[in-house]
Design a protein around this motif. Sequence first.
Motif, PDB file in Angstrom:
ATOM      1  N   ASP A 282       0.868  -1.187   0.000  1.00 22.14           N
ATOM      2  CA  ASP A 282       0.000   0.000   0.000  1.00 22.14           C
ATOM      3  C   ASP A 282       0.900   1.231   0.000  1.00 22.14           C
ATOM      4  O   ASP A 282       1.166   1.834   1.041  1.00 22.14           O
ATOM      5  CB  ASP A 282      -0.918  -0.022   1.229  1.00 22.14           C
ATOM      6  N   GLY A 283       1.374   1.609  -1.184  1.00 21.36           N
ATOM      7  CA  GLY A 283       2.362   2.679  -1.299  1.00 21.36           C
ATOM      8  C   GLY A 283       1.861   4.034  -0.862  1.00 21.36           C
ATOM      9  O   GLY A 283       2.598   4.802  -0.245  1.00 21.36           O
ATOM     10  N   ASP A 284       0.589   4.352  -1.153  1.00 22.36           N
ATOM     11  CA  ASP A 284       0.059   5.674  -0.814  1.00 22.36           C
ATOM     12  C   ASP A 284       0.025   5.893   0.697  1.00 22.36           C
ATOM     13  O   ASP A 284       0.450   6.940   1.193  1.00 22.36           O
ATOM     14  CB  ASP A 284      -1.347   5.839  -1.388  1.00 22.36           C
ATOM     15  N   SER A 285      -0.475   4.913   1.437  1.00 23.73           N
ATOM     16  CA  SER A 285      -0.549   5.044   2.900  1.00 23.73           C
ATOM     17  C   SER A 285       0.842   5.112   3.508  1.00 23.73           C
ATOM     18  O   SER A 285       1.085   5.887   4.443  1.00 23.73           O
ATOM     19  CB  SER A 285      -1.322   3.869   3.491  1.00 23.73           C
ATOM     20  N   ALA A 286       1.770   4.304   2.987  1.00 24.13           N
ATOM     21  CA  ALA A 286       3.143   4.324   3.498  1.00 24.13           C
ATOM     22  C   ALA A 286       3.793   5.682   3.241  1.00 24.13           C
ATOM     23  O   ALA A 286       4.508   6.206   4.096  1.00 24.13           O
ATOM     24  CB  ALA A 286       3.961   3.211   2.849  1.00 24.13           C
ATOM     25  N   GLU A 287       3.526   6.255   2.071  1.00 17.54           N
ATOM     26  CA  GLU A 287       4.137   7.546   1.730  1.00 17.54           C
ATOM     27  C   GLU A 287       3.587   8.668   2.613  1.00 17.54           C
ATOM     28  O   GLU A 287       4.311   9.575   3.007  1.00 17.54           O
ATOM     29  CB  GLU A 287       3.891   7.873   0.256  1.00 17.54           C
ATOM     30  N   LYS A 288       2.303   8.603   2.942  1.00 16.43           N
ATOM     31  CA  LYS A 288       1.715   9.593   3.853  1.00 16.43           C
ATOM     32  C   LYS A 288       2.385   9.507   5.225  1.00 16.43           C
ATOM     33  O   LYS A 288       2.648  10.540   5.860  1.00 16.43           O
ATOM     34  CB  LYS A 288       0.210   9.370   3.985  1.00 16.43           C
ATOM     35  N   HIS A 289       2.662   8.296   5.686  1.00 13.82           N
ATOM     36  CA  HIS A 289       3.356   8.104   6.962  1.00 13.82           C
ATOM     37  C   HIS A 289       4.744   8.720   6.891  1.00 13.82           C
ATOM     38  O   HIS A 289       5.167   9.445   7.814  1.00 13.82           O
ATOM     39  CB  HIS A 289       3.455   6.611   7.273  1.00 13.82           C
ATOM     40  N   ARG A 290       5.469   8.463   5.815  1.00 14.05           N
ATOM     41  CA  ARG A 290       6.821   9.022   5.669  1.00 14.05           C
ATOM     42  C   ARG A 290       6.790  10.540   5.678  1.00 14.05           C
ATOM     43  O   ARG A 290       7.600  11.187   6.348  1.00 14.05           O
ATOM     44  CB  ARG A 290       7.451   8.522   4.367  1.00 14.05           C
ATOM     45  N   ASP A 291       5.863  11.110   4.925  1.00 11.56           N
ATOM     46  CA  ASP A 291       5.784  12.574   4.842  1.00 11.56           C
ATOM     47  C   ASP A 291       5.526  13.189   6.213  1.00 11.56           C
ATOM     48  O   ASP A 291       6.152  14.186   6.589  1.00 11.56           O
ATOM     49  CB  ASP A 291       4.677  12.988   3.868  1.00 11.56           C
ATOM     50  N   PHE A 292       4.583  12.597   6.953  1.00  7.63           N
ATOM     51  CA  PHE A 292       4.249  13.157   8.267  1.00  7.63           C
ATOM     52  C   PHE A 292       5.425  13.051   9.232  1.00  7.63           C
ATOM     53  O   PHE A 292       5.805  14.037   9.878  1.00  7.63           O
ATOM     54  CB  PHE A 292       3.034  12.433   8.856  1.00  7.63           C
ATOM     55  N   TYR A 293       6.033  11.870   9.323  1.00  9.55           N
ATOM     56  CA  TYR A 293       7.085  11.676  10.311  1.00  9.55           C
ATOM     57  C   TYR A 293       8.421  12.307   9.892  1.00  9.55           C
ATOM     58  O   TYR A 293       9.242  12.615  10.754  1.00  9.55           O
ATOM     59  CB  TYR A 293       7.246  10.195  10.652  1.00  9.55           C
ATOM     60  N   ASP A 294       8.639  12.511   8.597  1.00  7.29           N
ATOM     61  CA  ASP A 294       9.825  13.262   8.183  1.00  7.29           C
ATOM     62  C   ASP A 294       9.783  14.676   8.757  1.00  7.29           C
ATOM     63  O   ASP A 294      10.816  15.260   9.086  1.00  7.29           O
ATOM     64  CB  ASP A 294       9.911  13.338   6.650  1.00  7.29           C
ATOM     65  N   GLU A 295       8.583  15.219   8.879  1.00  9.50           N
ATOM     66  CA  GLU A 295       8.414  16.566   9.449  1.00  9.50           C
ATOM     67  C   GLU A 295       8.374  16.502  10.971  1.00  9.50           C
ATOM     68  O   GLU A 295       9.045  17.264  11.661  1.00  9.50           O
ATOM     69  CB  GLU A 295       7.115  17.177   8.920  1.00  9.50           C
ATOM     70  N   TYR A 296       7.594  15.573  11.495  1.00  7.72           N
ATOM     71  CA  TYR A 296       7.363  15.498  12.943  1.00  7.72           C
ATOM     72  C   TYR A 296       8.646  15.183  13.710  1.00  7.72           C
ATOM     73  O   TYR A 296       8.861  15.690  14.815  1.00  7.72           O
ATOM     74  CB  TYR A 296       6.299  14.433  13.220  1.00  7.72           C
ATOM     75  N   LEU A 297       9.494  14.345  13.135  1.00  2.00           N
ATOM     76  CA  LEU A 297      10.708  13.912  13.827  1.00  2.00           C
ATOM     77  C   LEU A 297      11.893  14.841  13.583  1.00  2.00           C
ATOM     78  O   LEU A 297      12.969  14.609  14.141  1.00  2.00           O
ATOM     79  CB  LEU A 297      11.071  12.482  13.406  1.00  2.00           C
ATOM     80  N   ALA A 298      11.712  15.857  12.770  1.00  2.00           N
ATOM     81  CA  ALA A 298      12.769  16.846  12.549  1.00  2.00           C
ATOM     82  C   ALA A 298      12.624  17.945  13.593  1.00  2.00           C
ATOM     83  O   ALA A 298      11.678  18.738  13.549  1.00  2.00           O
ATOM     84  CB  ALA A 298      12.665  17.427  11.136  1.00  2.00           C
ATOM     85  N   VAL A 299      13.530  17.972  14.551  1.00  2.00           N
ATOM     86  CA  VAL A 299      13.425  18.924  15.659  1.00  2.00           C
ATOM     87  C   VAL A 299      14.700  19.749  15.780  1.00  2.00           C
ATOM     88  O   VAL A 299      15.762  19.367  15.294  1.00  2.00           O
ATOM     89  CB  VAL A 299      13.144  18.202  16.997  1.00  2.00           C
ATOM     90  N   MET A 300      14.575  20.882  16.441  1.00  2.00           N
ATOM     91  CA  MET A 300      15.691  21.794  16.615  1.00  2.00           C
ATOM     92  C   MET A 300      15.885  22.124  18.088  1.00  2.00           C
ATOM     93  O   MET A 300      14.949  22.028  18.892  1.00  2.00           O
ATOM     94  CB  MET A 300      15.453  23.085  15.818  1.00  2.00           C
TER      95      MET A 300
END
Length: 424
Positions: A282-300
Amino acid sequence: MFYQLYELNHAMVAPFRAGADWWRMAYRNPLNPLSHTMLGRSVAAALEVFERSTRRYGKPEFGLTETEVGGERVSVHEKVIWSRPFCNLIHFERVLPANHGKDPRILLVAPMSGHYATLLRGTVEALLPHADVYITDWVDARMVPVSEGRFDLDDFIDYLIDIFQFMGPGVNAVGVCQPSVPLLAAVGVMEMDADPCVPATMTLMGGPIDTRVNPTAVNKLAQSKPLDWFRDNVIMNVPWPQPGFMRPVYPGFLQLSGFMSMNLDRHMIAQKDFFFHMVKNDGDSAEKHRDFYDEYLAVMDLTAEFYLQTVDEVFIKHSLPNGRFKHRGRKVDTKAIRNVGLLTVEGQNDDISGVGQTEAAHFICPGIPNEKRMHYVQADVGHYGVFNGSRFRRDIVPMIVDFARAHSGGRKAMSPRVIEGGKA
């Protein structure tokens, strides 16, 4: 010492992470017969979960290259037009059609609370068809050498005032979450000084103006500990070889731990679902997960002085609603704010800034005429939904843009109103 151990752990895991990524690509390669089997997809999925769980996430890109204006696709160019050690002002410059009229200038004051300004990518994207958009892009404190000096809440306010003076009169400022307090203080200082560059409007979204109102778990935690506890337990020095070596900070990884612990079960379920989405192809659902966590886990990292002063003034002393907030030793008089339109926006299910905390701005700014103020509560959204998502695009964006146009010379002012639950 804990920060150094954290960095050492990342360095030790790096070879295993690289190996996992190599094997993941091997099991995903369509030339590998196993890539077409359940076993192959399961191995590849497990390897990707491991690699992503141990990765250090860098600052994401805005990646906004075009938008639609008046039914026509136009290009967007991201430009840094003002810069200081701890902040860059980015202008999303649109190449508009020749006959297009003047849109309101909107300055998004991004939160300095752990995530990068790219957390507001969706906010920028939703506003671009209707406005000339700018954003404060705060710099990771670990990347700023100690020689550049301190950065605290007073400096944050100074930066905002400097930006308003740089941009000139008629700007519409939008403070998302944390910067609602320093934005309101900056406007108060400018009104006290009769500064002609004071913003035309000020929109405060999900901000902790008065955390005594409907306190959340975050507010209660700040109240339950003395300031020395935060200084002793969450402040650490940036390790070598980072540019900010020896700068005292509140590290991003500690903040992220706090964010995730609030909804740990939800994140664990998301990881499990991500694994099975990949196994099921299920590529679409997996890609949505990647997009969200690529942002969420990027912290400063945040400077220690900024973090501690914010906790003390906003969450412990409640200095702004108590009328005791000071900037550079000078008391900020919010009653002096008379010329700036005030729009406050809250989410009905916000578990970070409870309903009523942002609305409190209206009570401490009695000098603003009724026809220049408005309050809105969006139904069925949490903190994130106040500035992103479908309801934000459908209900909140038109309101922000209309309010800006109404009070910056674009059209007749709207009547004052309070909207709750998404209904007038």
